[in-house]
Motif scaffolding. Sequence first.
Motif, PDB file in Angstrom:
ATOM      1  N   VAL A 116       3.869   2.545   4.503  1.00  0.00           N
ATOM      2  CA  VAL A 116       2.649   1.805   4.810  1.00  0.00           C
ATOM      3  C   VAL A 116       3.011   0.392   5.222  1.00  0.00           C
ATOM      4  O   VAL A 116       4.052  -0.143   4.827  1.00  0.00           O
ATOM      5  N   LEU A 117       2.150  -0.206   6.035  1.00  0.00           N
ATOM      6  CA  LEU A 117       2.293  -1.601   6.417  1.00  0.00           C
ATOM      7  C   LEU A 117       1.419  -2.446   5.504  1.00  0.00           C
ATOM      8  O   LEU A 117       0.211  -2.211   5.396  1.00  0.00           O
ATOM      9  N   ILE A 118       2.015  -3.424   4.849  1.00  0.00           N
ATOM     10  CA  ILE A 118       1.290  -4.302   3.940  1.00  0.00           C
ATOM     11  C   ILE A 118       1.261  -5.704   4.532  1.00  0.00           C
ATOM     12  O   ILE A 118       2.309  -6.309   4.750  1.00  0.00           O
ATOM     13  N   LYS A 119       0.071  -6.198   4.819  1.00  0.00           N
ATOM     14  CA  LYS A 119      -0.071  -7.573   5.299  1.00  0.00           C
ATOM     15  C   LYS A 119      -0.536  -8.444   4.137  1.00  0.00           C
ATOM     16  O   LYS A 119      -1.591  -8.202   3.559  1.00  0.00           O
ATOM     17  N   PHE A 120       0.261  -9.452   3.813  1.00  0.00           N
ATOM     18  CA  PHE A 120      -0.095 -10.346   2.717  1.00  0.00           C
ATOM     19  C   PHE A 120      -1.128 -11.360   3.179  1.00  0.00           C
ATOM     20  O   PHE A 120      -0.991 -11.967   4.246  1.00  0.00           O
TER      21      PHE A 120
END
Length: 343
Positions: free
Chosen positions: A160-164
């Motif tokens: 998954v891509l996690i954008k903070f």
Amino acid sequence: MDTESESPVCCGSGCTNCILDQENRKRKIPSNFDGPNVLSTGHYHQFRCTHIEPVTNSTYLMRFQFVASEETTQEVKLLIPPGSHLMLRVERNWRNTPRPVNELFSKWCVETSRADAHQARVHRQVRPTIEKYDKTERDLYFSRPYTPIVVNQTERSFDVLIKFETGGEMSQYLLTSNVGDVQEWKGVYTGFCWTRNLFSHLIGFVQGVGLAPVYSIMKSILQDEEDYTRLCLCSCFSDISGIILRDDLYSMTKFWNFESKIYLSRESCTCDDESRRTCSCLSSRKKYNEQIFNHRLESIDVENLLQKFAPNSFQVLICGTEAFVAFIETCISKLNVSNWYKF
């Protein structure tokens, strides 16, 4: 497929009995994803983080692998249709246990610490309050949705891509996560099911991490040798350093039926004529035949692209912020496009 009707919204409390569970039972899972699945829409399951990799300054790829129990057999697979999402939940009292920030995320922490603290307060305030579906369940967790971009059925793992986000509750928790940590995931939640060769063209308009569901769908189409749909993905990012999965998108252009267009809204420009929509500043930073435009996606770009296709020969997929989705909806409504889906 016109999707003007509103989909149910999760309150983000990590309820076992979620409104998404009720709605998901009405939806049909593609037949090739029907079978013994380690995930079920009624329960959370444990997955161990096995890999963390920076993608941009604020976006990271994280891999999670199913933690099998003694009762789990090898025949049970991880079945996640492209474009669907899972829910990650965390205990609200996670701060009660000392959890230092992972050094891998230290650069992001330093950069965001320089930002105006007012922006963090604004970010927290704009999140709408959603009434809980299951009022009988105690508010012990918080949850967020994420779309897997890669699923490995053999390893029973997904990426998954996690954008903070500055001030984001889940972001604050994930900053302390490490390889080896075990998290709780639930799913699968899906609203879009692609039918092979249903349309001759599939066009995606995405913004930032909104790339994930459309990317996974188009990737699966390219891997299907019997699907001849022509694909065009228009991705919007702030600058060239913020392009997500740039190498992957470029490698996908080697397929005869895939085209990638990337629009940058804030890339610095040294051209003398600022009114020009074509810019030579990026020439030395682009790869061979890479289509990167040094201007934001505008209505004229959407119109010029969609007007090339015959009516009802294509479908449009949209994913991004509310403002971005509203902008694309306005553009396609002017063109009387009826086949579209927003994530």
